[in-house]
Motif scaffolding. Sequence first.
Motif, PDB file in Angstrom:
ATOM      1  N   LEU A 136       0.840  -1.208   0.000  1.00  0.00           N
ATOM      2  CA  LEU A 136       0.000   0.000   0.000  1.00  0.00           C
ATOM      3  C   LEU A 136       0.872   1.254   0.000  1.00  0.00           C
ATOM      4  O   LEU A 136       0.585   2.220  -0.713  1.00  0.00           O
ATOM      5  CB  LEU A 136      -0.897  -0.002   1.227  1.00  0.00           C
ATOM      6  CG  LEU A 136      -2.243  -0.709   1.054  1.00  0.00           C
ATOM      7  CD1 LEU A 136      -3.049  -0.634   2.323  1.00  0.00           C
ATOM      8  CD2 LEU A 136      -3.016  -0.046  -0.088  1.00  0.00           C
ATOM      9  N   THR A 137       1.926   1.247   0.786  1.00  0.00           N
ATOM     10  CA  THR A 137       2.798   2.430   0.855  1.00  0.00           C
ATOM     11  C   THR A 137       3.408   2.729  -0.509  1.00  0.00           C
ATOM     12  O   THR A 137       3.423   3.888  -0.959  1.00  0.00           O
ATOM     13  CB  THR A 137       3.929   2.198   1.864  1.00  0.00           C
ATOM     14  OG1 THR A 137       3.403   1.526   2.990  1.00  0.00           O
ATOM     15  CG2 THR A 137       4.569   3.488   2.266  1.00  0.00           C
ATOM     16  N   ILE A 138       3.902   1.654  -1.153  1.00  0.00           N
ATOM     17  CA  ILE A 138       4.535   1.861  -2.463  1.00  0.00           C
ATOM     18  C   ILE A 138       3.522   2.423  -3.451  1.00  0.00           C
ATOM     19  O   ILE A 138       3.778   3.428  -4.140  1.00  0.00           O
ATOM     20  CB  ILE A 138       5.142   0.544  -2.984  1.00  0.00           C
ATOM     21  CG1 ILE A 138       6.343   0.154  -2.111  1.00  0.00           C
ATOM     22  CG2 ILE A 138       5.574   0.690  -4.430  1.00  0.00           C
ATOM     23  CD1 ILE A 138       6.920  -1.189  -2.442  1.00  0.00           C
ATOM     24  N   THR A 139       2.328   1.817  -3.487  1.00  0.00           N
ATOM     25  CA  THR A 139       1.291   2.317  -4.394  1.00  0.00           C
ATOM     26  C   THR A 139       0.972   3.779  -4.108  1.00  0.00           C
ATOM     27  O   THR A 139       0.878   4.612  -5.010  1.00  0.00           O
ATOM     28  CB  THR A 139       0.011   1.472  -4.244  1.00  0.00           C
ATOM     29  OG1 THR A 139       0.366   0.119  -4.074  1.00  0.00           O
ATOM     30  CG2 THR A 139      -0.898   1.651  -5.426  1.00  0.00           C
ATOM     31  N   GLY A 140       0.848   4.049  -2.815  1.00  0.00           N
ATOM     32  CA  GLY A 140       0.518   5.422  -2.432  1.00  0.00           C
ATOM     33  C   GLY A 140       1.590   6.394  -2.872  1.00  0.00           C
ATOM     34  O   GLY A 140       1.299   7.473  -3.394  1.00  0.00           O
ATOM     35  N   MET A 141       2.852   6.006  -2.727  1.00  0.00           N
ATOM     36  CA  MET A 141       3.927   6.912  -3.098  1.00  0.00           C
ATOM     37  C   MET A 141       3.933   7.172  -4.608  1.00  0.00           C
ATOM     38  O   MET A 141       4.085   8.311  -5.051  1.00  0.00           O
ATOM     39  CB  MET A 141       5.279   6.347  -2.657  1.00  0.00           C
ATOM     40  CG  MET A 141       5.627   6.736  -1.226  1.00  0.00           C
ATOM     41  SD  MET A 141       6.925   5.714  -0.546  1.00  0.00           S
ATOM     42  CE  MET A 141       8.290   6.237  -1.550  1.00  0.00           C
ATOM     43  N   VAL A 142       3.754   6.088  -5.356  1.00  0.00           N
ATOM     44  CA  VAL A 142       3.750   6.252  -6.820  1.00  0.00           C
ATOM     45  C   VAL A 142       2.599   7.155  -7.252  1.00  0.00           C
ATOM     46  O   VAL A 142       2.784   8.126  -8.004  1.00  0.00           O
ATOM     47  CB  VAL A 142       3.655   4.880  -7.513  1.00  0.00           C
ATOM     48  CG1 VAL A 142       3.364   5.057  -8.985  1.00  0.00           C
ATOM     49  CG2 VAL A 142       4.930   4.095  -7.315  1.00  0.00           C
ATOM     50  N   GLY A 182       0.974   9.297  -5.442  1.00  0.00           N
ATOM     51  CA  GLY A 182       1.205  10.648  -4.926  1.00  0.00           C
ATOM     52  C   GLY A 182       2.166  11.415  -5.816  1.00  0.00           C
ATOM     53  O   GLY A 182       1.947  12.584  -6.138  1.00  0.00           O
ATOM     54  N   GLY A 183       3.226  10.721  -6.237  1.00  0.00           N
ATOM     55  CA  GLY A 183       4.191  11.368  -7.136  1.00  0.00           C
ATOM     56  C   GLY A 183       3.540  11.805  -8.422  1.00  0.00           C
ATOM     57  O   GLY A 183       3.691  12.956  -8.856  1.00  0.00           O
ATOM     58  N   LEU A 184       2.743  10.911  -8.995  1.00  0.00           N
ATOM     59  CA  LEU A 184       2.051  11.231 -10.253  1.00  0.00           C
ATOM     60  C   LEU A 184       1.175  12.455 -10.084  1.00  0.00           C
ATOM     61  O   LEU A 184       1.210  13.395 -10.889  1.00  0.00           O
ATOM     62  CB  LEU A 184       1.193  10.050 -10.698  1.00  0.00           C
ATOM     63  CG  LEU A 184       1.893   9.000 -11.539  1.00  0.00           C
ATOM     64  CD1 LEU A 184       0.940   7.885 -11.893  1.00  0.00           C
ATOM     65  CD2 LEU A 184       2.411   9.668 -12.818  1.00  0.00           C
ATOM     66  N   PHE A 185       0.389  12.443  -8.997  1.00  0.00           N
ATOM     67  CA  PHE A 185      -0.545  13.553  -8.817  1.00  0.00           C
ATOM     68  C   PHE A 185       0.169  14.853  -8.542  1.00  0.00           C
ATOM     69  O   PHE A 185      -0.270  15.909  -8.983  1.00  0.00           O
ATOM     70  CB  PHE A 185      -1.534  13.234  -7.693  1.00  0.00           C
ATOM     71  CG  PHE A 185      -2.706  12.437  -8.172  1.00  0.00           C
ATOM     72  CD1 PHE A 185      -3.606  12.995  -9.054  1.00  0.00           C
ATOM     73  CD2 PHE A 185      -2.902  11.141  -7.753  1.00  0.00           C
ATOM     74  CE1 PHE A 185      -4.670  12.259  -9.523  1.00  0.00           C
ATOM     75  CE2 PHE A 185      -3.971  10.403  -8.210  1.00  0.00           C
ATOM     76  CZ  PHE A 185      -4.866  10.961  -9.099  1.00  0.00           C
ATOM     77  N   SER A 186       1.300  14.786  -7.821  1.00  0.00           N
ATOM     78  CA  SER A 186       1.991  16.047  -7.537  1.00  0.00           C
ATOM     79  C   SER A 186       2.591  16.626  -8.819  1.00  0.00           C
ATOM     80  O   SER A 186       2.596  17.844  -9.009  1.00  0.00           O
ATOM     81  CB  SER A 186       3.045  15.864  -6.458  1.00  0.00           C
ATOM     82  OG  SER A 186       4.075  15.049  -6.950  1.00  0.00           O
ATOM     83  N   VAL A 187       3.062  15.742  -9.705  1.00  0.00           N
ATOM     84  CA  VAL A 187       3.562  16.239 -10.995  1.00  0.00           C
ATOM     85  C   VAL A 187       2.437  16.906 -11.769  1.00  0.00           C
ATOM     86  O   VAL A 187       2.573  18.024 -12.294  1.00  0.00           O
ATOM     87  CB  VAL A 187       4.175  15.082 -11.822  1.00  0.00           C
ATOM     88  CG1 VAL A 187       4.381  15.522 -13.255  1.00  0.00           C
ATOM     89  CG2 VAL A 187       5.482  14.641 -11.222  1.00  0.00           C
ATOM     90  N   ALA A 188       1.261  16.221 -11.800  1.00  0.00           N
ATOM     91  CA  ALA A 188       0.112  16.774 -12.524  1.00  0.00           C
ATOM     92  C   ALA A 188      -0.285  18.125 -11.928  1.00  0.00           C
ATOM     93  O   ALA A 188      -0.496  19.100 -12.646  1.00  0.00           O
ATOM     94  CB  ALA A 188      -1.055  15.803 -12.466  1.00  0.00           C
TER      95      ALA A 188
END
Lengths: 136, 235
Positions: free
Chosen positions: A29-35, A37-43
């Motif tokens: 779950l943490t890994i999924t969340g980080m990925v 989160g990264g995507l959304f912050s870039v967007a």
Amino acid sequence: MIELSSLLPLRKSASRQSGFTLLEVLVALTITGMVLGGLFSVAAGSKQLAYRSGKSLPVAIQARATFNFALLQNEYRDVEEIIEDDRFRIRGNDPLAAVPRKTQPQNLRLQSFEVIDTETDRVIEGTRWNLLELEE
Amino acid sequence: MFSQRGFTLIEVILSLALTALLLSLLSTGMYAVMNDWENDTSSLDDDLDQTIAILQLERALQGAFPHSYRDEESLGRFVYFKGADDTLSWVSSVSPQRTGGLTAWHLQSVDDEGVYLRLAPAMSDSPDQRLETVEPILLIPNYTAEFAYLYEELDFSKRWREDWLGEVQQSLPLAVSVTLTPIDEDIVQTGPLNIIARIRANEHRLLRPGATPSSGTSSTSGSVPRFNTIQIGEP
């Protein structure tokens, strides 16, 4: 029926059945969340950039118009104001020093001027000609 | 026979419901984000297009040319520049399609719609008729344009006026100002935009219509002297 059930691999006892441990689930779950989160912050970052640049375009147009007016204003004296937006102010500075050796009198004099953005206090500098009453 | 134990019905229903809930949440979230994204990029695209259009207009106004034509009825020569407060037709040495020669531009501000542009090649006659046949393009949507023309008062002060007829003035104005006002403040969240364009060619005094009656074409640019060599300093 007998043929069908014989095809399915069947466990001998249900108690052996093991799922994921809590730790594994948490890590996944943490890994999924980080990925994600990264995507959304870039967007979100580029969205913000798009918004900001969209906002700054009209300001650039206004700055350009004011600058053009500043040039106009000095090529001709006494030009009537027409830009109602007062975000950008034009300030004429002291005229530049005359050339030491002038070959002939002329009625133009160089002057530096500033276009000041009153909201950010940024300054665009330029030079323009002043039209004098008399040649000097 | 076997002591195999599957999921109970309640477990299956519960897990399905949870999955559906998660999926729907995720998809609505994604949908909202995508929608917003789409809106933002398209509005940025529109803003960029509009900025380019405004810069192009400024250039075309700066490159205005004292194109003269012979009137069929009176046989007089007139400078083609028809400016009112909501329409403007002029001939410019700037053409957006990079074609050579002079181009006639026509701007029309239509209430509640925007500023329409027509373009036609400028020949030796008045480009009015050719402009009429051209399909107008909505150049700057959601803005109305108001034009003003700079002229010299008798006391040498410079004033803006709302109209400029080349037929009467026989010259170009000193400068043109375009004030673009948003039609609906909700759609366009900016104040009015301005274009100020100095028309250098207005000092082509030697190109007075009638001064060269033998030349029937507009291509007199070769004999036109540069009016001065002053370079305006830009930063």
